[in-house]
Scaffold this motif. Structure first.
Motif, short mmCIF file in Angstrom:
data_model
loop_
_atom_site.label_atom_id
_atom_site.label_comp_id
_atom_site.label_asym_id
_atom_site.label_seq_id
_atom_site.Cartn_x
_atom_site.Cartn_y
_atom_site.Cartn_z
N GLN A 111 45.52 43.41 40.33
CA GLN A 111 45.87 42.10 39.80
C GLN A 111 44.84 41.05 40.22
N ILE A 112 44.37 41.15 41.44
CA ILE A 112 43.41 40.16 41.97
C ILE A 112 41.98 40.40 41.47
N PHE A 113 41.55 41.64 41.47
CA PHE A 113 40.13 41.92 41.23
C PHE A 113 39.77 42.37 39.81
N ASN A 114 40.75 42.68 38.98
CA ASN A 114 40.45 43.04 37.59
C ASN A 114 40.58 41.81 36.70
N PRO A 115 39.83 41.80 35.62
CA PRO A 115 39.88 40.66 34.68
C PRO A 115 41.10 40.75 33.77
N VAL A 116 42.28 40.53 34.35
CA VAL A 116 43.52 40.72 33.60
C VAL A 116 44.29 39.40 33.50
N ILE A 136 45.50 42.35 26.17
CA ILE A 136 45.92 42.61 27.54
C ILE A 136 44.93 42.08 28.58
N PHE A 137 43.64 42.22 28.30
CA PHE A 137 42.62 41.81 29.26
C PHE A 137 42.02 40.46 28.91
N LYS A 138 41.51 39.76 29.90
CA LYS A 138 40.94 38.43 29.71
C LYS A 138 39.59 38.46 29.01
#
Length: 146
Positions: A111-116, A136-138
């Motif tokens: 949650q912190i390190f992925n571009p989500v 789903i992804f940023k």
């Protein structure tokens, strides 16, 4: 977060668990739960019609738009909730509790390190958005890492 990063974090958490509990079973459970959650990426790879899984091939498929749907069945806050409830009903079974901790740490770091987006790791959010990676992804999926 990349699998190798999860492996590193899981080793640290597993060792910390051992140093805290002085028991090998919860350490192994915590380590495995924190690292093996990423096995669901293999399902995504094959479900999207890709073949010949290996890390290099998977990264290529992600970067070149071959993976259009992101299922990530194990990356789920709903599954974490089920594990927490099971811990409660089993009176915080030792192994189950440390499995849950390893799993929670994996999700937390993703949650912190992925571009989500904030809701990405809710399976219901992914279902409601037809597992569409672009929703789903940023960022554009061509920049995603596993």
């Amino acid at each position: 977060m990349k699998p190798v990063s999860h492996l590193s974090v899981s080793i640290i958490v597993g060792v910390a668990t051992f140093l805290t509990t002085k028991a090998i079973s919860p350490s192994i459970a915590c380590f495995l739960a924190g690292w093996l959650v990423d096995i669901d990426h293999i399902w995504d790879f094959y479900k999207n019609g890709c073949r010949g899984f290996n890390i290099k091939r998977f990264v290529y498929a992600m970067e070149n738009g071959e993976i259009k749907k992101i299922y990530l069945y194990f990356h789920s806050y709903e599954l974490l909730l089920v594990l927490v409830v099971l811990c409660y009903f089993t009176h915080f079974n030792y192994i189950l509790s440390f499995t849950t901790i390893g799993f929670a740490i994996h999700l937390f770091f993703d949650q912190i390190f992925n571009p989500v987006k904030p809701l990405t790791y809710f399976i219901t959010y992914r279902i409601l958005n037809s597992y569409n990676k672009d929703i789903i992804f940023k960022i554009n999926s061509k920049k995603l890492s596993s």
